[in-house]
Scaffold this motif. Sequence first.
Motif, mmCIF file in Angstrom:
data_model
loop_
_atom_site.group_PDB
_atom_site.id
_atom_site.type_symbol
_atom_site.label_atom_id
_atom_site.label_comp_id
_atom_site.label_asym_id
_atom_site.label_seq_id
_atom_site.Cartn_x
_atom_site.Cartn_y
_atom_site.Cartn_z
ATOM 1 N N GLY A 14 -3.357 -3.015 -2.959
ATOM 2 C CA GLY A 14 -4.657 -3.677 -2.931
ATOM 3 C C GLY A 14 -5.382 -3.475 -1.615
ATOM 4 O O GLY A 14 -6.480 -3.995 -1.429
ATOM 5 N N PHE A 15 -4.793 -2.722 -0.687
ATOM 6 C CA PHE A 15 -5.406 -2.429 0.607
ATOM 7 C C PHE A 15 -4.773 -1.142 1.129
ATOM 8 O O PHE A 15 -3.681 -0.737 0.695
ATOM 9 C CB PHE A 15 -5.192 -3.581 1.601
ATOM 10 N N GLY B 212 -8.754 -1.844 8.139
ATOM 11 C CA GLY B 212 -9.032 -3.150 8.727
ATOM 12 C C GLY B 212 -9.592 -3.054 10.118
ATOM 13 O O GLY B 212 -9.037 -2.370 10.971
ATOM 14 N N GLY B 213 -10.729 -3.715 10.359
ATOM 15 C CA GLY B 213 -11.316 -3.740 11.693
ATOM 16 C C GLY B 213 -12.246 -2.575 11.950
ATOM 17 O O GLY B 213 -12.741 -1.910 11.040
ATOM 18 N N PRO C 30 -1.757 -7.960 4.971
ATOM 19 C CA PRO C 30 -1.384 -8.424 6.318
ATOM 20 C C PRO C 30 -2.575 -9.017 7.044
ATOM 21 O O PRO C 30 -3.725 -8.698 6.749
ATOM 22 C CB PRO C 30 -0.883 -7.157 7.013
ATOM 23 N N GLU C 31 -2.273 -9.881 7.986
ATOM 24 C CA GLU C 31 -3.322 -10.551 8.753
ATOM 25 C C GLU C 31 -4.103 -9.540 9.583
ATOM 26 O O GLU C 31 -3.507 -8.687 10.253
ATOM 27 C CB GLU C 31 -2.704 -11.593 9.676
ATOM 28 N N PRO C 32 -5.438 -9.566 9.530
ATOM 29 C CA PRO C 32 -6.214 -8.625 10.347
ATOM 30 C C PRO C 32 -6.013 -8.869 11.826
ATOM 31 O O PRO C 32 -5.847 -10.004 12.261
ATOM 32 C CB PRO C 32 -7.667 -8.908 9.931
ATOM 33 N N PRO D 197 2.799 -5.806 5.219
ATOM 34 C CA PRO D 197 2.373 -6.718 4.160
ATOM 35 C C PRO D 197 3.383 -7.844 3.995
ATOM 36 O O PRO D 197 4.563 -7.687 4.287
ATOM 37 C CB PRO D 197 2.346 -5.814 2.914
ATOM 38 N N ARG D 198 2.899 -8.986 3.523
ATOM 39 C CA ARG D 198 3.765 -10.150 3.356
ATOM 40 C C ARG D 198 4.069 -10.373 1.888
ATOM 41 O O ARG D 198 3.220 -10.135 1.031
ATOM 42 C CB ARG D 198 3.070 -11.405 3.910
ATOM 43 N N ALA D 199 5.278 -10.811 1.587
ATOM 44 C CA ALA D 199 5.589 -11.242 0.231
ATOM 45 C C ALA D 199 4.650 -12.379 -0.139
ATOM 46 O O ALA D 199 4.296 -13.221 0.700
ATOM 47 C CB ALA D 199 7.043 -11.682 0.126
ATOM 48 N N HIS D 200 4.235 -12.413 -1.409
ATOM 49 C CA HIS D 200 3.253 -13.406 -1.839
ATOM 50 C C HIS D 200 3.760 -14.819 -1.569
ATOM 51 O O HIS D 200 4.898 -15.160 -1.870
ATOM 52 C CB HIS D 200 2.962 -13.248 -3.329
ATOM 53 N N GLY D 201 2.894 -15.629 -1.002
ATOM 54 C CA GLY D 201 3.228 -17.026 -0.738
ATOM 55 C C GLY D 201 3.714 -17.296 0.663
ATOM 56 O O GLY D 201 3.726 -18.441 1.093
#
Length: 432
Positions: free
Chosen positions: A215-216, A221-222, A289-291, A363-367
């Motif tokens: 999805g990305f 990013g940025g 992941p967090e920008p 990337p992070r696992a959902h949740g």
Amino acid sequence: MSRKIGSRYTAHRILGRGSAGTVWLGVGPQGSPVAVKLLREDLASDQELVGRFVQERAALLCLDHPRIVKVRDLVVDGNDLALVMDLVRGTDLRTRLERERRLAPQAAVAIAVDVADALAAAHAAGIVHRDVKPENVLLDAHGPTGPGGAPPALLTDFGIAKLIDAPSRGGGGRSGGRVIGTPDYVAPEIVEGLPPRASVDVYALATVLYELLAGFTPFGGGHPGAVLRRHVTERVAPLPGIPDELWRLLNQCLAKAPASRLRASEMAARLREVLPSLAGLPPLDIDEPEPEPEAYGERDAHGTDHGTDLPYEDGPYGTPGRGAVPLVHGGPAPDSTRDTHTSMRVPGADELAGGAHGTARAPRAHGSPRAGSARHRAAERRRRVRLGVTATALAAALGIGGWLVLGDDGEGGGGGPAAPSSSTEDEAPEAP
């Protein structure tokens, strides 16, 4: 509003606008529908570009493959410079991504196989696409569906990047020390100023496949400058839940060294081998992941709408989003607001020194909470409290245990029965 394009074609209405020009729905000599990409007037007035346009005509017309949008004609007529292409009834891959965010692995790989086949045919003919991205992948709504329900995918816009990126504009992916391309999909060697070879298309397609799954994009990013730097200096982070074989293939095609990547034909073959094992797998359940805020010096990039430089009509996937402009009755569709094509300076040697030395934002696992978020801080506080309670309980247990041991020796020992030790349990009874 209709207009003549050369002596053989009539353009009736606008399908979309992009950085290179405008796409019209038109008709050919026998009344068959066509898509006409009319390049911008400033491009048409560039005599060097027009000359190269004519030189590329034979190669583009000979590029004939079921997974490539066929170029029927190239028109040079006064101020008009146009490509006439087959009209694909459907939508583009960006539109579907905007609606669904990510695809099931089998459908994503099936689309990537089609694009890899198209690239293999083009590379065999000596043509490098140089701008592979979801906006340039069309989904045929009238074709038979493939594995995972994926519609046939066709690659379009062959030759456009090469035509616009003239030697006088820099050539080889550069223009006066500038990188020309779509930042999220630009191969590291382009960022470093090397000429584009077939391997840049494989890297871009691997980036597209990563995006279909996640999805990305892996390095997006940025600021565009930060994106370009990541392509050179960071390794791609694995996706939680991705099948191992698919990840190994994807990681190889995203290698920093062009020679380490698969060829397009090899990529298509390997992806076909993986396809059956992906049947029934749902889309990956992960979060972006967090920008990271990053500075890249003076902002000298100019984003231009690459919009929908595509021959298509509105398709079955709902309302198109950014990067896709549907057929709109009664007038031209609005331009996309998605900045996908950028020209900016080549990063300096000090900015790119040392090659890949880090890993891209994972990337992070959902949740799972984002690092630094309020939810993450609250979870950390709860974790620290649990650790504190555990430590206190452990210390108390150790204290009680020491008291019991003293009681066993009978010194200081009032207070409670002595616990038997294992040594006394194992000893034989004394003889009377």
